[in-house]
Design an enzyme around this catalytic site. Structure first.
Site, short mmCIF file in Angstrom:
data_model
loop_
_atom_site.label_atom_id
_atom_site.label_comp_id
_atom_site.label_asym_id
_atom_site.label_seq_id
_atom_site.Cartn_x
_atom_site.Cartn_y
_atom_site.Cartn_z
CE LYS A 158 6.39 86.80 39.58
NZ LYS A 158 6.68 85.55 38.85
CD GLU A 231 6.72 83.08 55.82
OE1 GLU A 231 7.60 82.29 56.18
OE2 GLU A 231 5.86 83.54 56.57
CB CYS A 265 11.87 76.96 52.55
SG CYS A 265 10.27 76.46 53.17
CD GLU A 364 17.71 78.21 50.68
OE1 GLU A 364 17.74 79.20 49.94
OE2 GLU A 364 16.68 77.84 51.29
P1 NAD Z 1 13.25 83.57 43.97
O1 NAD Z 1 13.46 84.54 45.07
O2 NAD Z 1 14.22 83.57 42.85
O3 NAD Z 1 11.81 83.80 43.30
C1 NAD Z 1 10.61 83.78 44.06
C2 NAD Z 1 9.53 84.55 43.32
O4 NAD Z 1 9.94 85.91 43.22
C3 NAD Z 1 9.28 84.08 41.89
O5 NAD Z 1 7.89 84.17 41.61
C4 NAD Z 1 10.03 85.10 41.05
O6 NAD Z 1 9.47 85.27 39.76
C5 NAD Z 1 9.84 86.36 41.88
N1 NAD Z 1 10.86 87.39 41.67
C6 NAD Z 1 12.16 87.22 41.35
N2 NAD Z 1 12.77 88.42 41.26
C7 NAD Z 1 11.83 89.37 41.54
C8 NAD Z 1 11.85 90.78 41.63
N3 NAD Z 1 12.95 91.49 41.38
N4 NAD Z 1 10.71 91.42 41.95
C9 NAD Z 1 9.59 90.72 42.21
N5 NAD Z 1 9.50 89.37 42.15
C10 NAD Z 1 10.62 88.70 41.82
O7 NAD Z 1 13.16 82.15 44.67
P2 NAD Z 1 13.02 80.73 43.98
O8 NAD Z 1 14.32 80.34 43.39
O9 NAD Z 1 11.80 80.70 43.11
O10 NAD Z 1 12.69 79.82 45.25
C11 NAD Z 1 13.66 79.28 46.08
C12 NAD Z 1 13.83 80.09 47.35
O11 NAD Z 1 12.58 80.23 48.01
C13 NAD Z 1 14.75 79.41 48.35
O12 NAD Z 1 15.60 80.35 48.93
C14 NAD Z 1 13.78 78.85 49.39
O13 NAD Z 1 14.33 78.65 50.66
C15 NAD Z 1 12.73 79.90 49.39
N6 NAD Z 1 11.48 79.39 49.95
C16 NAD Z 1 11.08 79.83 51.18
C17 NAD Z 1 9.91 79.32 51.75
C18 NAD Z 1 9.43 79.78 53.10
O14 NAD Z 1 8.28 79.55 53.42
N7 NAD Z 1 10.25 80.43 53.91
C19 NAD Z 1 9.16 78.37 51.05
C20 NAD Z 1 9.61 77.95 49.81
C21 NAD Z 1 10.77 78.46 49.25
#
Ligand code: NAD
Length: 472
Positions: A158, A231, A265, A364
């Protein structure tokens, strides 16, 4: 019933550039069923054939790199040259796991008696549900799909709702794999994502995203004891020692803080500079930061693109305002750029005189903000680096080997970069300590996340066991 649509907006222009279906739990269920049906065949596919197909995916990503990079910029705002890199790294990840899947091995362990053979196998889980964020949607999907397939699983992916168009455009590339080996479902996290997590047909959830959503996903998975590979966020530190080349270090810090407008990230979100070079370092960082060109990522001269949306920019503004209220000094930036009326832009910003009581040093930020603090001795720097709930990566600039050793031994983070920030290596595991998640992607460790160990204990003579257990 026809699926509702989700509009995709270009963060540089705020124009709608496409839409995808907000797929229902029933559609997710159909995708999981196709992935389940494909699993026995894929698992049994010989390693050399799997490797060939993974190399084909890598080649497909390369063949369509320019088109996909442009889609990534239009939907996510990241400058085009950074998206060309994302395509390159994604292809390289598939090539790496194509190679590694031919070298997989179990191991024979010492048996209890001479009549026995004991060995360990590594088996796939089954169907992996993969969920990725908007900042590197193709790369982070590759970091899950490539090892998951090499390990013998099938995948339902997804993509994020903000940047799904590039992933949808990859369907043609994944269609070279047998039907059902990679399925893509689009939609919002709460509807489509949660349906994938809760579905009894997914055996492992591989998630990259925020701490808040990761925690929620871990709770759902815990109820059915489904493995959650997490992650999560970061608050990476960068320590600049007094023996550094200041011009080089200032540019490296700016790059690590402002790449993808700080929406990485492993963005540098806290900088600790030795007090003896603090003033000069700030001067150099200011001069370099002010030379960066902010604008639409499709323009060749752009260094820093927009933030992904209004909500992310609001949080960035809140962190800067909180820091200034608590006594920080604005070195440069700190506002929306004047000339850009549309789009979610924010000037690359440097703050001095910060401390750990400020949000900008604790939470963050995920934006182009670089807070810089002075330290007196290296013990203090180490303490400050570790004073965070997160532990994804940490950077150090020094020429002193003793200092390097103290840093990599003392810092609680999954990746330590010395004199070369934020460089990923397909062969090296990537992931976090503490609230950054604890799982690992890339390298052999990344493959193991998608496998479960099976211990086989085989006696060539059939034993009649006594009813008591001989080992106490
Ligand atoms: P997010 O957690 O809002 O969303 C990530 C994904 O989860 C999206 O596809 C979203 O549609 C999905 N999602 C959201 N709510 C959900 C739920 N209740 N159930 C299932 N799926 C759900 O994060 P974001 O704003 O898209 O990305 C930014 C964050 O990601 C930052 O905190 C960043 O640090 C982190 N990040 C971490 C890494 C890593 O490798 N550690 C890499 C990139 C980004």
């Amino acid at each position: 019933m026809k699926a509702q649509k989700i509009a995709v907006r270009n963060p540089a222009t705020e124009e709608i550039v496409g839409e995808v279906p907000n797929q229902s739990p029933q559609e997710v269920s159909a995708a999981v069923a196709r992935a389940r049906a494909a699993f026995p065949l894929w698992r049994a596919t010989p390693a050399h054939e799997k490797a060939r197909l993974l190399h084909d995916v890598a080649q497909g990503l390369r063949d369509h790199a320019e088109k996909l990079a442009r889609i990534l910029t239009r939907e996510g705002g990241k400058p085009l040259r950074e998206n060309r890199d994302e395509m390159d790294w994604s292809a390289s990840c598939f090539d790496y796991y194509a190679g590694i899947c031919r070298q997989q091995r179990g191991r024979v362990i010492p048996s209890i008696e001479p009549s026995q053979l004991a060995f360990i196998l590594h088996e796939p889980y089954g169907v992996v549900g993969a969920i990725v964020p908007w900042n590197y949607p193709i790369l982070l999907a590759a970091w899950k799909i490539a090892p998951a397939l090499a390990a013998g699983n099938t995948v339902v992916l997804k993509p994020p709702q903000q940047t799904p168009l590039s992933t949808v455009a990859c369907r043609a590339i994944y269609s070279g794999l047998p039907l059902g080996v990679v399925e893509i479902v689009t939609g919002a996290g709460r509807l489509t994502g949660e349906a994938l997590i809760r579905h009894p047909g997914t055996d492992l959830i591989a998630f990259t995203g925020s701490l808040e959503v990761g925690r929620h996903i871990a709770e759902i998975c815990a109820r059915t004891v489904k493995k959650a590979h997490l992650e999560l966020g970061g608050k990476d530190a960068f320590v600049v020692c007094a023996d550094s080349d200041l011009g080089v270090a200032a540019k490296a810090v700016a790059w690590a803080a402002f790449l993808n407008a700080g929406q990485v990230c492993t963005s540098t979100e806290r900088v600790y500079v030795h007090s003896s070079i603090y003033a000069e370092f700030l001067e150099r960082l200011k001069a370099f930061t002010e030379s960066l060109v902010v604008g639409d990522g499709l323009r060749p001269k752009t260094d820093v693109g927009p933030l992904i949306g209004a909500e992310v920019r609001r949080k960035v503004e809140e962190h800067v305002a909180d820091a200034l209220r608590r006594g920080a000094r604005l070195v440069c930036g700190g506002k929306r750029p004047k000339g850009l009326k549309r789009g979610f832009f924010y000037e690359p910003t440097v703050l001095a005189g910060v401390d750990h009581g400020m949000k900008v040093m604790r939470e963050e930020t995920f934006g182009p903000v670089c807070p810089v603090m002075a330290y007196e001795d290296f013990d203090e720097a180490l303490r400050l680096v570790n004073d965070s709930p997160y532990g994804l990566g940490a950077n150090l600039y020094t020429r002193d080997a003793q200092t390097v050793k103290r840093f990599f031994e003392g810092v609680q983070a999954g990746t330590i970069w010395v004199n070369d920030p934020l460089t990923d290596n397909d062969a090296g595991p990537f992931g976090g300590f503490k609230a950054s998640g604890g799982s690992r992607e890339l390298g052999e460790e990344g493959l193991r996340e998608f496998q479960q160990a099976k211990h086989v204990h085989w006696d060539f003579e059939q034993k009649a066991k006594p009813w008591w257990y001989p080992y106490g």
